[in-house]
Scaffold this active site. Sequence first.
Site, PDB file in Angstrom:
ATOM      1  N   GLY A 342       0.808  -1.213   0.000  1.00 19.41           N
ATOM      2  CA  GLY A 342       0.000   0.000   0.000  1.00 19.41           C
ATOM      3  C   GLY A 342       0.841   1.264   0.000  1.00 19.41           C
ATOM      4  O   GLY A 342       0.663   2.152  -0.843  1.00 19.41           O
ATOM      5  N   CYS A 460       2.049   0.806  13.039  1.00 21.98           N
ATOM      6  CA  CYS A 460       0.607   0.874  13.286  1.00 21.98           C
ATOM      7  C   CYS A 460       0.354   0.386  14.704  1.00 21.98           C
ATOM      8  O   CYS A 460      -0.359  -0.594  14.943  1.00 21.98           O
ATOM      9  CB  CYS A 460      -0.158   0.035  12.273  1.00 21.98           C
ATOM     10  SG  CYS A 460      -1.943   0.297  12.374  1.00 21.98           S
TER      11      CYS A 460
END
Length: 524
Positions: A342, A460
């Site tokens: 991504g 994250c």
Amino acid sequence: MTGPSEPRGERFSDDGPRGGRSGDAGRFSGGERPRDDRGRPERGERPGRRADGPREGRFGADRRGGVRRPARPPVDLPRHVAYQAIAAVHRDDAYANLVLPAMLRDEGLTGRDAAFATELTYGTLRHTGTLDAIITDAAGRDVQRIDPPVRDALRLGTYQILHTRVPAHAAVSSTVDLVRIVGPGATGFANAVLREVAGRDSDGWVAKLAPSEETDPIGHLALAYSHPQWIVRAFAEALGGDLRETARLLIEDNERPPVHLCARPGLADPVALADEVGGAPGAFSPYAVYLSGGAPGELAAVADGRAHVQDEGSQLVANALAVAPLDGPDGRWLDLCAGPGGKAGLLGALAAERGARLTAVEVAEHRARLVAQATRGLPVTVVNTDGRTVGADPKLPEGHFDRVLVDAPCTGLGSLRRRPESRWRRQPSDLPPLTRLQRELLTAALRAVRPGGLVAYVTCSPHTVETHVTVTEASRRCGFPVDFVDARPLLPAGMPGLGDGPTVQLWPQRHGTDAMFLAVLRRG
């Protein structure tokens, strides 16, 4: 990261232990039936079929030419699919975001039925900890002593009773029907447990079971908002001990997050893309588009590479590296942990606009293939190797790159709203090997970047051991002079709640993004 599988051993029903394998999805009075690769029975258990006798179609037609008779499936299809997905997560260590879409396609569920199955699956998985505490109390026995298929059915039924608008009698009845399939000997037990559950609402159960908010605030929040205590404690520490905001974060973790698209720069305009897909431009990222629902993988813009699915927080931290001021050459970029692609897709599109080239490194071969697929047509070279081999691998020379991204493997505590099963699989024991890997990768990135070049360290996770501690230790041990760049000006103007710098922590309850951490370092 997968968690432990179901232990093998005794199985428990309403009348005590029974022999068998805890991984089975159900028992039949005539013996166990073979199951397919998703845990479904190959014959006799799917809605619209009878366990014995002539096989029927979904609407009761005898396939051997008999008279068409009305037939009521023992369990409606959305609930059946939700149960199968939940069982696969607990039995096979599957991931809901992978198994559920395939099940919905296989069963032809769309629209409201698919939305209902999705809500039941994700909601049950998010609330598992609190549901288990309630079931334990209502059953008068530890939930782990209940036969796994029956346990999952009870979780599904309890979630419906306490967290949906499904009438309690309908939730009880449908769950007992389900137990009649997956654990026939436990129907009376399930009926009694669920009727006990229905005697209180969700707040009533929390009031009965949660520790005191005054004497054990972490324990109270953990049960009230269904998170493991160690995660609640880590969130509270990262939020400076603010328990009220910690509660807001936990509430947000339990909400269904919107789908975010990234309109790839140079290939798609976000406003035009929002109009095309029926979405809305994002609040912060210049490339974000919010979707209200649907299947993003079926969108033409995703299929043809003009956009990809990516949380807005991930877009912001990748873009921060690209917009950070840099003196000297700026044509050699590196993504040191690129899978599944991504951030490499966004950086590759930005590199194409600026005449730069991105080297995308991924250690796992199958993930390297995903990166190659995600960056097709962009100036990206995919290298299937360990990012820690900087200096030893001729494709990763030291002091060579101008901008380096380290999107380090982490616990993923910042994306629990998107991966509901992760909160129950992760353990504090996961941290030491992960933080060691994070330090090694960041040290390798600092070796790979040229003097004056920039490294963005991203996780994250808001856990301070994975964020501030990792960055501080790696910069101290790398052997090079390192300066912290204030990351706040690298994010869009007007973003609230970015803290005092130089690092930035994004939050679901503040920014509507995953809890992404960003530190930007300049090698001296």
